[in-house]
Design a protein around this motif. Structure first.
Motif, mmCIF file in Angstrom:
data_model
loop_
_atom_site.group_PDB
_atom_site.id
_atom_site.type_symbol
_atom_site.label_atom_id
_atom_site.label_comp_id
_atom_site.label_asym_id
_atom_site.label_seq_id
_atom_site.Cartn_x
_atom_site.Cartn_y
_atom_site.Cartn_z
ATOM 1 N N ARG A 145 -0.354 -9.074 9.803
ATOM 2 C CA ARG A 145 0.188 -7.946 8.816
ATOM 3 C C ARG A 145 -1.049 -7.152 8.298
ATOM 4 O O ARG A 145 -0.714 -6.005 8.001
ATOM 5 N N TYR A 146 -2.197 -7.792 8.144
ATOM 6 C CA TYR A 146 -3.377 -6.829 7.732
ATOM 7 C C TYR A 146 -3.806 -6.033 8.849
ATOM 8 O O TYR A 146 -3.723 -4.728 8.441
ATOM 9 N N ILE B 117 -0.990 -3.157 8.778
ATOM 10 C CA ILE B 117 -1.203 -1.889 7.811
ATOM 11 C C ILE B 117 -2.497 -1.313 7.881
ATOM 12 O O ILE B 117 -2.364 -0.035 7.659
ATOM 13 N N CYS B 118 -3.603 -1.971 8.074
ATOM 14 C CA CYS B 118 -4.949 -1.409 7.864
ATOM 15 C C CYS B 118 -5.534 -0.935 9.103
ATOM 16 O O CYS B 118 -6.457 -0.039 9.148
ATOM 17 N N SER C 173 -3.041 0.461 11.784
ATOM 18 C CA SER C 173 -1.866 0.711 12.459
ATOM 19 C C SER C 173 -2.063 1.528 13.845
ATOM 20 O O SER C 173 -1.213 1.231 14.654
ATOM 21 N N VAL D 51 -4.202 -5.774 2.031
ATOM 22 C CA VAL D 51 -2.830 -4.947 2.457
ATOM 23 C C VAL D 51 -2.187 -4.319 1.309
ATOM 24 O O VAL D 51 -1.565 -3.050 1.586
ATOM 25 N N ALA E 199 -1.330 -0.299 0.964
ATOM 26 C CA ALA E 199 -0.178 0.175 0.843
ATOM 27 C C ALA E 199 0.080 0.791 -0.506
ATOM 28 O O ALA E 199 0.795 1.865 -0.280
ATOM 29 N N GLN F 7 -1.520 4.466 0.159
ATOM 30 C CA GLN F 7 -0.395 5.096 0.958
ATOM 31 C C GLN F 7 0.638 5.739 0.439
ATOM 32 O O GLN F 7 1.122 6.965 0.550
ATOM 33 N N ALA G 242 6.584 -4.631 -2.905
ATOM 34 C CA ALA G 242 5.398 -5.067 -2.086
ATOM 35 C C ALA G 242 4.685 -6.159 -2.960
ATOM 36 O O ALA G 242 4.434 -7.154 -2.402
#
Length: 328
Positions: free
Chosen positions: A126-127, A130-131, A133, A212, A216, A219, A245
């Protein structure tokens, strides 16, 4: 008590047998029912995850491969570890023999360690998603994730083999009578296990999930500033996403800590970990419930899982070409 005044033994034909501690029938029936329901729920939830990801071709992604392996680990916990641990604590006797006494704790620890390893891999996944991508699809492939899953299982088997080498060689060395299966982890080994299997993974998860969350939020702020610049009223949606989140990340880390912290109480307190301790049953079952909660955390928050459940219970997965159904 049975009211006869006669001492009950685990194995009446053996003079060296341990004493059995009988419980009232009503209390035993209630506890057996609760344990059976917890075990059944764990198996059912994780089986739904396994069937969903295995059947639908659209779900064959690197991230879901991690969820699938995690669900398989938790499925075996519900199918094997929970019933055996329940039998041990309810009967107050070990009735499965010397070989099972050696193998069962080892399998249990391997499954739980592998579960922790999978949670760390999911946090890394997941890291990167998101970071990083832009490069995620090229870095994280199904083949690489499969290799990491195999490595996770191999490390769990080897690590727990080292921790429990003495028990595997002589499973009855701490048993005072026939009908006991006592596992003792020394203070030194327990401290090492505390840092390798709990503090280390927990630190990695918290650091990655914090990163993350920060990314997020940044963003979302960029999107908010753009919507304000173009006079688009989307700010409330952004705030809702931020709250969602934060809540999801809090659940992930909070449940992990609540389930694993109590189990490592002896190592934190500076004493050896023994299955004969009066509080061990409570600590072990708190830990085991994590296998029941895992599919709720890592799967039921996904819309595709809810769609897959409907298709499974309505038997639509038996239809031709059901593997090609769109869930995302």
């Amino acid at each position: 008590m049975d009211g006869t005044g006669v001492t009950q033994l685990c194995f009446p034909e053996l003079n060296s047998s341990c004493r059995r501690l009988p419980q009232p029938r009503s209390e035993s029936a209630l506890l057996y029912t609760v344990l059976a329901l917890v075990s059944l729920l764990t198996v059912t939830l994780n089986l739904l995850v396994v069937v969903s990801i295995s059947h639908f071709r659209q779900l064959h992604t690197p991230t879901n491969a991690l969820l699938l392996s995690l669900a398989l680990s938790d499925l075996v916990v519900g199918m094997l570890v929970m019933p055996i641990e329940g039998l041990r604590h309810m009967e107050t006797c070990w009735l499965l023999g010397r070989l099972m006494c050696a193998v069962t704790p080892y399998i249990s620890y391997c499954l739980l360690s592998a579960s922790v390893g999978h949670m760390v891999l999911i946090s890394i996944d997941r890291y990167l998603a998101i970071c990083d991508s832009l490069l995620y699809s090229s870095k994280i492939t199904l083949k690489r994730v499969t290799l990491l899953i195999c490595l996770c299982w191999a490390c769990s088997l080897l690590y727990n083999g080292c921790i429990m080498m003495g028990h595997l060689k002589q499973p009855d060395r701490f048993s005072s009578c026939h009908g006991e299966c006592v596992v003792v982890i020394s203070h030194t080994a327990g401290t090492v296990d505390l840092f390798i299997a709990f503090v280390g993974p927990c630190t990695v998860m918290i650091v990655l999930y914090t990163r993350v969350f920060v990314v997020a939020i940044s963003q979302m702020r960029v999107i908010r500033s753009q919507t304000v610049a173009y006079n688009v009223p989307a700010a409330p949606t952004v705030k809702k996403s931020e709250r969602k989140a934060a809540r999801t990340l809090g659940i992930v880390i909070g449940v992990f800590l609540m389930c694993f912290c109590p189990y490592y109480y002896p190592a934190i307190a500076g004493v050896e970990t023994s299955t004969s301790s009066s509080y061990y049953a409570l600590l072990s079952w708190i830990l085991l419930t994590n296998s029941c909660v895992n599919p709720l955390i890592y799967a039921m928050f996904y819309p595709w899982f809810r769609k897959a459940i409907k298709l499974i219970f309505t038997l639509k997965i038996l239809q031709p070409h059901s593997r090609e159904m769109k869930l995302l």
